[in-house]
Design an enzyme around this catalytic site. Sequence first.
Site, mmCIF file in Angstrom:
data_model
loop_
_atom_site.group_PDB
_atom_site.id
_atom_site.type_symbol
_atom_site.label_atom_id
_atom_site.label_comp_id
_atom_site.label_asym_id
_atom_site.label_seq_id
_atom_site.Cartn_x
_atom_site.Cartn_y
_atom_site.Cartn_z
ATOM 1 N N HIS A 2 36.123 -20.288 -12.641
ATOM 2 C CA HIS A 2 36.600 -20.025 -11.292
ATOM 3 C C HIS A 2 37.861 -19.168 -11.263
ATOM 4 O O HIS A 2 38.155 -18.540 -10.261
ATOM 5 C CB HIS A 2 36.724 -21.332 -10.507
ATOM 6 C CG HIS A 2 35.364 -21.819 -10.107
ATOM 7 N ND1 HIS A 2 34.602 -22.590 -10.943
ATOM 8 C CD2 HIS A 2 34.604 -21.564 -9.025
ATOM 9 C CE1 HIS A 2 33.431 -22.810 -10.375
ATOM 10 N NE2 HIS A 2 33.412 -22.208 -9.212
ATOM 11 N N GLU A 31 20.032 -23.038 -8.470
ATOM 12 C CA GLU A 31 20.967 -22.863 -9.589
ATOM 13 C C GLU A 31 20.635 -23.767 -10.771
ATOM 14 O O GLU A 31 21.395 -23.866 -11.716
ATOM 15 C CB GLU A 31 22.418 -23.031 -9.134
ATOM 16 C CG GLU A 31 22.745 -24.319 -8.438
ATOM 17 C CD GLU A 31 24.205 -24.379 -7.968
ATOM 18 O OE1 GLU A 31 25.020 -23.556 -8.398
ATOM 19 O OE2 GLU A 31 24.505 -25.288 -7.182
ATOM 20 N N ASP A 44 25.534 -20.880 -12.372
ATOM 21 C CA ASP A 44 25.003 -22.119 -12.938
ATOM 22 C C ASP A 44 23.597 -21.919 -13.484
ATOM 23 O O ASP A 44 23.242 -22.491 -14.514
ATOM 24 C CB ASP A 44 25.024 -23.245 -11.895
ATOM 25 C CG ASP A 44 26.398 -23.884 -11.812
ATOM 26 O OD1 ASP A 44 26.991 -24.144 -12.878
ATOM 27 O OD2 ASP A 44 26.897 -24.092 -10.697
ATOM 28 N N CYS A 99 23.952 -15.453 -4.598
ATOM 29 C CA CYS A 99 25.388 -15.561 -4.339
ATOM 30 C C CYS A 99 26.200 -15.768 -5.614
ATOM 31 O O CYS A 99 27.413 -15.869 -5.577
ATOM 32 C CB CYS A 99 25.678 -16.669 -3.329
ATOM 33 S SG CYS A 99 25.271 -18.297 -3.950
HETATM 34 C C1 PEP Z 1 26.719 -20.314 -8.860
HETATM 35 O O1 PEP Z 1 26.560 -21.312 -9.567
HETATM 36 O O2 PEP Z 1 26.211 -19.195 -9.122
HETATM 37 C C2 PEP Z 1 27.546 -20.383 -7.641
HETATM 38 C C3 PEP Z 1 27.552 -19.396 -6.774
HETATM 39 O O3 PEP Z 1 28.303 -21.492 -7.440
HETATM 40 P P1 PEP Z 1 29.661 -21.859 -8.230
HETATM 41 O O4 PEP Z 1 30.068 -20.625 -8.999
HETATM 42 O O5 PEP Z 1 30.648 -22.262 -7.208
HETATM 43 O O6 PEP Z 1 29.209 -22.971 -9.100
HETATM 44 MG MG MG Z 2 27.109 -23.267 -8.870
#
Ligand code: PEP
Ligand code: MG
Length: 544
Positions: free
Chosen positions: A188, A431, A455, A502
């Site tokens: 993140h 995911e 994920d 996304c």
């Molecule tokens: C993902 O897993 O691609 C996603 C968009 O969610 P996060 O990165 O918040 O796990």
């Molecule tokens: Mg995710």
Amino acid sequence: MTIFNGKGVYGAVALGRISVFKRREAAVKRLHIEDTEAEKARLAAAKEAATAQLQEIYDKALKEVGEQNAQIFEIHMMMIEDDDYNESIESIIDTQSVNAEYAVAVTADNFAEMFASMEDAYMQARSADVRDISNRIIACLSDEGNDEGGSDEKVIICADDLAPSETVLLDKDRVLAFVTAYGSSNSHTAILARNMNIPAIIGAGDDFLKAVSDGMFAAVDGYTGEIFIEPDDETRTRLEKKQREDEEKKRLLQDLKGKENVTLDGTKINIYANIGGVDHIGAVLANDAGGIGLFRSEFLYLESSDYPTEDQQFAAYKKVLESMAGKKVIIRTLDIGADKQVDYFGLAKEENPALGFRAIRICLTRPEIFKTQLRALYRASAFGNLGIMFPMITSVSELEKIMEMCSKVKGELKAEGIAFSEKVELGIMIETPAAAVISDRLAPMVDFFSVGTNDLTQYTLACDRQNAAVEQFVDTHHEAILRLIEMSAKNAHANGAWIGICGELAADTSLTETFLRMGIDELSVSPTFVLKVRDAVRHTDLSK
Ligand code: PEP
Ligand code: MG
């Protein structure tokens, strides 16, 4: 000049001074003190500094997230003045002739334990608060009250790694770049850097961390992954030039504002933006995104020291919906656990957190948390064009339970005479490989899919996204991942649902044509990538 190499996770260039990130819970040493009166005076000064910091944070939060969310900092200011807390610290200094840091740490442990053992949930939550204020006082005592160096100068933050809860606390206006010794591209921190449009380098290694200290000058090249400590004149001039050219390239993309996301042969696609908080909306609008494809609602929980109430959440969601003035806003329900830990949830430590108790699994096990969020979301739906998305789905039965909960919440709101929109779209994240493989079963139950490639990549390739050691085995273009996305797209369309992406892969313009050929309807990317992806779409010709 010393050069270190890591992996660039956001292409940009920055030059500036280094600030080594100091973790607040740094080990506190027990020292013998002769002059306890002087030690208490030092404590009083640190408390004053901590209160001044809290006042500043409170004022900022009041402007950015409203009074209810800001209140916690007022409570912290009151706790610093609490008589029992202060008597305990001073008596430890007096009776044991020890340093103030140690007395504060011991008091924090005792009080936190006392709060945690209380029956009342509100009092239990104060346990994290007492630790929080104590860490702040200790940081002030150690002259580390300000993590980024104390002045207003923008700095390059260097750390071993940064947890999401640590990055949310950084003063973003003062960060020039992130460089971490470890970390992975889908962490993140990397996502945050992309959102902030600043260079980020991960995996710079142990030696890098040993070599840097506060105030050193450095140049960071997020394209090549190079960090130059005390660069020579030639390097400095070269990177300053690269920075200017980079800014010029980004400026040219601004001409694409207001233009359509359409291929040379006329195929249209939606390009939306991902955000992690209400304060990112400015970037969404400035980069001309068509909507919000992913609002990571967990950041409301990470920024708070107690469960955000229904009203607090409602205010945040309403603000996003109103600011987007009728454009689509997809809010993802709580995705806590794994790398996103929140103390007050009291989650047990796990051997394999990525495969553990996270996201929808927590929501379905603790329905009171889920219900509060759903009520806030439905109430906010009256103020815009809302989509609700559920993370980490692996089965039809989970989705059935979710749908049941949504119907129940709507029924309750109706009975209470509270307005909500009947047009809220419901979708799930694809995911996990399981969700992709059974996407034919899931698609008839929802309005849309959104592929979370971050994920999906970790689970398909069995590579923990937080583990730098397996970074070399991560092939984001792996055929298995692309096949799972294609399979989900086919199944979505065969059942009247739309599909977006996304995860970070949505911004990989070397795949834009592939995604368009699969029939992907929407790409949701960091706000800073919207125009870059629009440019790629406008250069694609699907007729060939
Ligand atoms: C993902 O897993 O691609 C996603 C968009 O969610 P996060 O990165 O918040 O796990
Ligand atoms: Mg995710």
